[in-house]
Design a protein around this motif. Structure first.
Motif: not given
Length: 589
Positions: A1-6, A8-9, A19-23, A25-28
RNA sequence: GGUUGCAUAGCUCAAUUGGAUAGAGCAACUGCCUUCUAAGUAGUAGGUUCCAGGUUCGAACCCUGGUGCGACCA
């Protein structure tokens, strides 16, 4: 699901110039009652957008949908951004990832880890508490292997000390030369019997002395049996031939017994350590620590470490007469292990009664400047209690490991035969199956609970075979294998045959997709329970699918092929998950 | 006395590590087998997450103070 996190960033950057880090992003996973498969919590972004959570979700959602081809829609509910990913993505995921042989298999990470578990005393047979220890240790080792570690399973056998002498002495005095052969008792049980005999006779002597006017404390010290046991220990340490011979004989009985129990349990070890060989280690390190000023000597010559600055006490590390305490030899053994393997991590699977001991041990090694001390970890687990309280070998209030395993097999046999499913099984296959199911029930029962929680076992209430149990999961596997067998289907790099998914099918793919991160989490937490609960959810989801959708009589050939692929992948992951717990799954049951 | 772990439905356990209406199994009750294995499945009922405060958009989870059970250190 990395592509969703990316995505979102990227969205936060483009929309709010932050600027936010991938970490961040609270993905569940999206809850079942909502549309979508993954959810982003938008509250943390509100401070950048300066808008309501709903509005923020709408904007980010729109951005992501526009940006990522696999995203077909989204909705925002109370600040939760639910993202809908296309069926095509999930179907592709199933065929190219989940169904592939490497799924859930991590590449070697170049790290070595030692897992020490079991660590029995040679004066009595194993009981239920040891079973929990063995299963935890074995399972954690398997989980770490799956995560790419090189694993060494170690067993530190406590084969010397006053408790061993008690069994030896009682056997000498009251055994009349009894052997495992002559008594038909398993070797460890025979030796354990005399450990109990010692205690009974010892208590008699104490009572007698008390009757003669001694206090209880005096009597415990003065009883002839305990004095003789102490003398025996001294002789052992002096290398007295007669005592050593007896010790070796009785230990060999115990090891033969343990080997059988381990075999039944399905656990094994790469490296054995014996306390009779390690109990003198560590003194040189204490000396080294004295030089460095880590330890200090008291007026009587005993050596201590002051840990009050760390919130602990002062701790004795060497007695005034120069003899070791447990801490001394544990320091020495830790060094021995490291010199031998240079493991990056070393895990001790030991009950929580020793929390303090390990805290002190690790702290001492750190203060001694051992670079590897940071890799030490005490996997602490709760005791297994009976309704009557703690198990005590001396008083015979234990649930014996061998007895319990035999009972579980017997129960499995009765239940299976009552269902009449093994009529055409050979005798060997039957026994194999009953063992598999009985052990499956027992192992799952013990492993599904978080290690640190203590466990209550009521011998009067049998372990279930229905519901949230090992046999339920084994049954689901057998059921799938049965369907696959009928169709002659096996996973073999088939191509996707459908373009749309039903709800239950999607749910199953999502569950399967969780497998790798579940393994990673279980390793991070050293918790087989995470795997156990995962595979239960997976089996339940499959059964729901099985109930709602016909596989062999599917509407068309494409659906049939797809559902067979889905089924085969599920069977494979159930099997892999259960293997991580040390549980085997049958082809039929 | 000090340190530490635990406390969630009658029972046994979960809760994606601070996220949406706290979920499962067992036990109880009601359905589903001439259709791929009913060790299954669908449903009903069951909750002051030990208590009292606090932190914040949000607490079963974090902090403080208690209570209960266990373990360890003297």
């Amino acid at each position: 699901m990395n592509f969703i996190v990316d995505a979102a960033v990227k969205a936060v950057k483009a929309l709010y110039q932050a600027d936010i880090a991938a970490a961040d992003v609270n993905l569940q996973q999206t809850r079942k009652e909502f549309e979508g498969q993954v959810t982003i919590v938008t509250f943390p972004f509100v401070k950048f957008s300066r808008k309501s959570p709903e509005q923020t979700g709408q904007e980010i959602g729109a951005f992501i949908q526009n940006e990522v081809a696999e995203v077909s829609g989204f909705n925002v509910i109370k600040g939760f951004l639910n993202i809908v990913i296309t069926d095509a993505y999930w179907i592709k995921q199933l065929y190219t990832e989940i169904a592939s042989s490497g799924f859930g298999h991590f590449a070697p990470n170049g790290q070595k880890v030692m897992v020490e578990y079991s660590s029995p005393n040679t004066n009595k047979p194993l009981h239920l508490g040891h079973i929990r220890n063995n299963l935890l240790g074995y399972s954690v080792a398997e989980i770490l292997k799956a995560n790419g570690y090189e694993v060494i399973k170690a067993n530190l056998v406590n084969d010397r000390g006053i408790h061993i002498c008690k069994s030896m002495l009682a056997w000498q005095k009251f055994g009349h030369g009894e052997t495992p052969e002559s008594s038909t008792l398993k070797g460890d049980h025979l030796v354990g019997k005399y450990y109990v005999v010692f205690d009974q006779e010892y208590k008699k002597e104490i009572a007698e002395l008390v009757a003669q006017g001694q206090t209880e404390v005096e009597a415990k010290k003065n009883a002839p049996l305990i004095i003789e046991a102490q003398q025996m220990l001294e002789k052992w340490e002096a290398g007295d031939k007669e005592v050593i011979d007896l010790w070796e004989t009785m230990n060999s009985w115990v090891y033969a017994g343990f080997a059988e129990t381990y075999k039944q349990l399905g656990v094994d070890f790469d490296q054995y350590y014996y306390e009779s060989k390690t109990y003198l280690l560590g003194k040189d390190i204490i000396e080294e620590g004295l030089q460095k000023g880590v330890f200090y000597k008291k007026y009587d010559g005993s050596v201590w470490i002051d840990l009050t600055a760390d919130g602990l006490d002062e701790k004795l590390v060497l007695r005034a007469n120069g003899t070791s305490v447990y801490m001394t030899q544990d320091v020495g053994t830790a060094q021995l292990k490291y010199d031998q393997y240079h493991a990056d991590k070393s895990i001790y699977v030991v009950g929580n009664e020793q929390d303090y001991h390990f805290k002190v041990l690790f702290l001492i090694l750190q203060k001694l400047g051992k670079s590897w001390a940071n890799g030490l970890y005490h996997l602490s687990y709760g005791m297994v209690d009976l309704p009557s309280g703690k198990m005590k070998s001396r008083e015979g209030t234990v649930v014996d490991a061998d007895d319990l395993m035999a009972e579980m097999e017997q129960t499995a046999k009765i239940q299976t035969e009552a269902l009449g499913k093994t009529a055409d099984f050979s005798e060997t296959d039957k026994n194999q199956l009953y063992h598999m199911i009985g052990m499956g029930a027992l192992k799952y029962f013990l492993l599904k609970v978080e290690p640190k929680k203590r466990l209550l076992f009521d011998p009067n209430e049998s372990i279930d075979f229905q519901g949230h149990t090992g046999p339920f999961i084994q049954y689901t596997h057998a059921r799938i294998r049965s369907v696959l067998k009928r169709s002659g289907f096996e996973l073999n790099g088939q191509a996707a045959t459908v373009t749309e998914l039903a709800d239950v099918e999607l749910e199953l793919v999502l569950s399967l997709n969780q497998f790798p991160e579940t393994i990673a989490q279980a390793a991070k937490d050293y918790s087989p329970a995470i795997i156990a609960n995962y595979v239960y959810e997976l089996a339940k989801t499959y059964n729901k699918f099985y109930h709602e959708k016909s596989i062999l009589q599917a509407e068309d050939e494409q659906s049939k092929q797809f559902r067979l692929t889905l089924s085969a992948a599920t069977a494979k992951i159930i099997n892999k998950s259960m293997r991580l717990l040390g549980i085997d799954v049958p082809e039929r049951m």
